[in-house]
Design a protein around this motif. Structure first.
Motif, mmCIF file in Angstrom:
data_model
loop_
_atom_site.group_PDB
_atom_site.id
_atom_site.type_symbol
_atom_site.label_atom_id
_atom_site.label_comp_id
_atom_site.label_asym_id
_atom_site.label_seq_id
_atom_site.Cartn_x
_atom_site.Cartn_y
_atom_site.Cartn_z
ATOM 1 N N SER A 16 18.392 -95.812 -29.704
ATOM 2 C CA SER A 16 18.376 -95.539 -31.096
ATOM 3 C C SER A 16 17.807 -96.269 -31.910
ATOM 4 O O SER A 16 17.772 -97.778 -31.735
ATOM 5 C CB SER A 16 19.976 -95.324 -31.583
ATOM 6 N N ILE A 25 23.309 -90.639 -27.361
ATOM 7 C CA ILE A 25 23.545 -89.224 -26.937
ATOM 8 C C ILE A 25 22.441 -88.710 -26.164
ATOM 9 O O ILE A 25 21.644 -88.591 -26.639
ATOM 10 C CB ILE A 25 24.099 -88.397 -27.812
ATOM 11 N N ASP A 26 22.719 -88.285 -24.878
ATOM 12 C CA ASP A 26 21.590 -87.687 -24.103
ATOM 13 C C ASP A 26 21.137 -86.339 -25.012
ATOM 14 O O ASP A 26 21.998 -85.717 -25.035
ATOM 15 C CB ASP A 26 22.178 -87.101 -22.892
ATOM 16 N N PRO A 27 19.933 -86.293 -25.232
ATOM 17 C CA PRO A 27 19.428 -85.003 -25.919
ATOM 18 C C PRO A 27 19.716 -83.810 -25.305
ATOM 19 O O PRO A 27 19.600 -82.690 -25.763
ATOM 20 C CB PRO A 27 18.006 -85.246 -26.324
ATOM 21 N N GLY A 30 24.194 -83.571 -24.497
ATOM 22 C CA GLY A 30 25.147 -83.842 -25.430
ATOM 23 C C GLY A 30 26.341 -84.737 -25.125
ATOM 24 O O GLY A 30 27.152 -84.806 -25.801
ATOM 25 N N GLU A 32 27.670 -88.838 -23.846
ATOM 26 C CA GLU A 32 27.317 -90.163 -23.919
ATOM 27 C C GLU A 32 26.773 -90.429 -22.853
ATOM 28 O O GLU A 32 27.167 -89.799 -21.393
ATOM 29 C CB GLU A 32 28.697 -90.845 -24.014
ATOM 30 N N TRP A 50 21.832 -77.152 -26.621
ATOM 31 C CA TRP A 50 21.880 -78.194 -27.772
ATOM 32 C C TRP A 50 22.752 -77.647 -28.777
ATOM 33 O O TRP A 50 22.492 -77.902 -29.901
ATOM 34 C CB TRP A 50 20.453 -78.335 -28.206
ATOM 35 N N LEU A 54 26.941 -82.880 -33.404
ATOM 36 C CA LEU A 54 27.364 -84.307 -33.338
ATOM 37 C C LEU A 54 27.642 -84.697 -34.858
ATOM 38 O O LEU A 54 26.867 -84.209 -35.776
ATOM 39 C CB LEU A 54 26.504 -85.047 -32.731
ATOM 40 N N ASP A 76 11.814 -82.711 -24.877
ATOM 41 C CA ASP A 76 12.578 -83.561 -24.160
ATOM 42 C C ASP A 76 11.635 -83.637 -22.763
ATOM 43 O O ASP A 76 11.098 -82.650 -22.070
ATOM 44 C CB ASP A 76 13.737 -82.875 -23.807
ATOM 45 N N GLN A 90 20.914 -83.939 -36.697
ATOM 46 C CA GLN A 90 21.283 -83.948 -35.126
ATOM 47 C C GLN A 90 20.457 -84.775 -34.335
ATOM 48 O O GLN A 90 20.774 -85.299 -33.456
ATOM 49 C CB GLN A 90 21.314 -82.591 -34.715
ATOM 50 N N ARG A 94 21.406 -88.031 -32.289
ATOM 51 C CA ARG A 94 21.231 -88.221 -30.720
ATOM 52 C C ARG A 94 20.451 -89.501 -30.593
ATOM 53 O O ARG A 94 19.967 -89.646 -29.395
ATOM 54 C CB ARG A 94 20.635 -86.906 -30.379
#
Length: 717
Positions: A16, A25-27, A30, A32, A50, A54, A76, A90, A94
């Motif tokens: 981040s 957060i894994d894109p 969603g 952790e 997706w 969040l 991604d 969002q 993430r």
């Protein structure tokens, strides 16, 4: 645009951009992430849509969630067949950093509003900044001709990506021009040494080269090498005993002449000769005035600091291909966008100054100083697939298609584009409200008058130069972020009663604070400013005309205070507890005169390169509480006459003002005083070689010449 083309623009995974946020957060799923694995391993990442919303938390000052686009492109790397847009909040939730690649980008100091705060106030210079960055207008606001360009990176204004793409698309024509003219990049050997510009020295060098060439050819023919001489194959004479010496003598001139000659080819093909100023004509191999100015333009175009002399750095850059050169420009542009989006400042200067420095984070782990600017730029280039010069143009084209996909997108422009990338983790000392402080070391100080009684210049060498260091305090540790060269005041000329004197312009020593930060600051000329400097000649409709000169006043990158300034003020607490401030006119500010920062002095202010000043004060505002006071309003100006013509100068603002809630402490050290004097002169001194007899007769006996207000701010720039 095809899915495959979109998928090619992959984004690298990292941490981040805001260390205060929750676990990344894994894109895709969603969920952790811990140690690179999903905590919820039972969920199928490939089928997730997706849809999870969040909690983005409060908007940080680096957030782009209030951008009118509302969405950023996230691609991604694990799902290259499904690039998609995601709401900005969002994407930020993430762990992505959203970067503005659009043509309307400008640094934080030129924003209109603070994210999450209702404080909108139009920042007037913002539109002019983007006009300059997009090659639409010049510094005066006049429309640029189609063939004209602003090369303003050295002044703190990098080009937009639209400009970079246009330049890249012109490379085939440039390469054809170079090929047709016989351009040879191999002649640009940095080991050749400096080739300084001196009037008439270039023509003298060329005459010597011609004489040495004639002599070499004559000896080659005498040695039976007539065919080689006729073919100008001079290398054939390098080892022959009868021609070796003449060849070596010829080479002492030929290496330099070839650098000059092939540089002229490059300058001509890149349209860097000032045709309109009559400097477009040159003699091949002659380092003349036109070539000198063209080299200076080349340096500005390619972000090379210099005076228009051939030195190792620009000689090496001339050896780069046009594709490599424009790719480097792309790297610099993306670097500025990334640094701005991440809100970082570290460029390796503090690390180079204190290579062994370590700080300890909250977990007890030790860390060294970093070059976040370099790291983050590399991460963005890799994420967007722009790190290879040979494929970067195609990647830019794909990004451009994303930018212009909307029906209302401007034709031919890069338009508006937000991309979400993952950047390396911020150091632990980053937060929304960082405890900054600044030290300005004045370096070696000479208070002695720099001329003796006979008017001879006295040597006053400096080994220790002034530096500005920005620190942050974290967990009781004071961590340097940047360590930059700056300037201090010294002896400067000053007009007094129409005569030139020398006055020592001191840089105040002691504790001060930065509380006011002014974007696009304006300098107001005092009444004593010579009227000639308030006008300039400008090409207007094909004719040179004299107009009011707003270059030094600003607002603008050429102004005395550059693109941004912080006021040095001294705080004083009265007995009743109220705080008063004392302002002696000293500033830390940007400067158009970038070479002066390395060698010369100011009128008392602490100059920084415009681009560094913009970076630093943008980052300070991104990580410090402030009040956005907005565009100041004044009614300054003057009417004056110059050469029997009347002019009116109007200045309606001092700039766009930010006021820090808690001022930043600034300590200006005494430095290392050298010479016989331990304090500066307080009175002006006569200038050597100037006859003051008439003025002295008008003064009362025993009275020194009186000091009037200088033609720059007190303590000034």
């Amino acid at each position: 645009m095809s899915t495959a083309a979109l998928a090619a623009i992959s984004l690298a995974a990292a941490c981040s951009s805001d260390s205060s946020r929750q676990e990344p957060i894994d894109p895709v799923v969603g969920a952790e992430v811990e140690d690179g694995k999903d905590k919820d391993e039972g969920e199928d990442a490939a089928t997730d849509d997706w849809s999870a919303q969040l909690d983005p938390g409060a908007a940080t000052k680096t957030s782009l969630r209030e951008h009118e686009l509302g969405e950023a492109w996230v691609i991604d790397p694990e799902r290259l067949d499904a690039p998609r847009k995601l709401a900005i909040d969002q994407a930020e939730a993430r762990g992505y950093t959203v970067i503005n690649l659009g043509d309307s980008w400008r640094p934080y100091i030129f924003t209109h509003k603070t994210p999450g705060v209702e404080d909108f106030s139009e920042n007037v210079y913002a539109s002019h900044y983007t006009g300059l960055a997009n090659d639409r207008v010049d510094n005066d606001g006049d429309t640029l001709a189609e063939h004209e360009h602003n090369y303003l990176e050295l002044y703190g204004i990098p080009p937009s990506l639209s400009v970079v793409i246009d330049e890249w698309q012109s490379i085939p024509a440039l390469e054809q021009c170079l090929e047709d003219a016989g351009y040879d990049r191999s002649v640009f050997d940095p080991s050749i040494g400096n080739i300084a510009f001196k009037k008439k020295a270039g023509s003298k060098r060329l005459r010597s080269w011609r004489w040495a060439r004639t002599k070499l050819e004559k000896e080659m023919r005498s040695a039976g090498m007539g065919d080689a001489a006729a073919a100008k194959d001079y290398a054939a004479a390098a080892e022959h005993p009868d021609t070796k010496r003449a060849y070596e003598y010829f080479q002492t001139f030929d290496r330099e002449v070839q650098v000059i000659r092939h540089a002229q080819i490059r300058f001509r093909c890149e349209s860097l000769f000032n045709e309109r100023d009559g400097q477009g004509k040159f003699t091949a191999g002659d380092y003349d005035s036109g070539t000198h100015h063209a080299l200076a333009n080349f340096e500005k175009k390619h972000d090379l600091m210099g005076w228009g002399h051939f030195k190792a750095e620009n000689i090496a850059f001339l050896g780069r291909s046009p594709t490599e050169a424009v790719h480097q420009r792309l790297v610099r542009v993306l670097g500025e966008r990334t640094i701005s989006a991440a809100g970082v400042i570290e460029d390796g200067s503090a690390r180079d100054w204190k290579p062994d420095f370590q700080f300890t984070d909250g977990e007890g782990e030790s860390h060294g100083l970093r070059d976040l600017s370099g790291e983050y730029t590399e991460a963005t280039l890799a994420a967007l697939g722009l790190d290879d010069p040979q494929s970067a143009l195609a990647r830019l084209g794909e990004l451009g298609e994303l930018a212009t996909a909307a029906e209302d997108a401007p034709e031919g422009a890069f338009g508006e584009l937000l991309v979400a990338v993952r950047l390396p983790a911020l150091p632990a000392y980053y937060s929304e409200d960082m405890a900054f402080d600044v030290v300005i070391d004045r370096g070696d100080i000479w208070y002695d008058f720099p001329w003796d009684d006979e008017g001879n210049k006295r040597g006053q060498p400096r080994k220790r130069y002034p530096h500005l260091t920005l620190y942050v305090t974290y967990e009781g540790q004071r961590i340097p972020l940047v360590h930059w060269r700056t300037t201090i005041g010294s002896w400067r000329t000053e007009l007094i009663d129409g005569q030139e004197y020398y006055a020592y312009k001191n840089s105040d020593v002691g504790d001060r604070v930065w509380q006011t930060i002014m974007a696009a600051p304006v300098w107001i000329p005092p009444a004593s400013t010579p009227t000639g400097s308030l006008t300039k000649l400008k090409n207007v409709d094909g004719r040179m005309r004299r107009v009011v000169n707003y270059d030094e006043t600003g607002p603008g990158y050429k102004s005395a205070y550059g693109l941004v300034a912080a006021y040095h003020v001294k705080l004083h607490e009265r007995k009743d507890g109220t705080i008063t401030t004392y302002d002696n006119g000293i500033r830390t500010h940007g400067s158009v005169d970038y070479m002066s920062i390395l060698r010369r002095f100011s009128h008392g202010c602490h100059r920084l390169y415009n681009m560094n000043a913009v970076r630093m004060f943008s980052m300070v505002l991104q990580h410090r509480s402030y009040t956005r006071k907005g565009q100041t309003t004044i009614g300054a100006g003057r009417s004056f006459e110059y050469k029997d013509r009347s002019y009116t100068m109007k200045l309606d603002t001092r700039g766009y003002e930010f006021e820090l809630v808690e001022p930043i402490p600034v300590k200006v050290t005494e430095g290392r005083v050298r010479g016989s004097r331990t304090s500066p002169y307080t009175e002006p001194m006569p200038k050597p070689g100037v006859d003051y007899s008439e003025d002295e007769e008008e003064l009362p006996p025993g009275e020194a010449p009186g000091e009037v207000e200088p033609s720059v701010p007190v303590g000034g720039f």
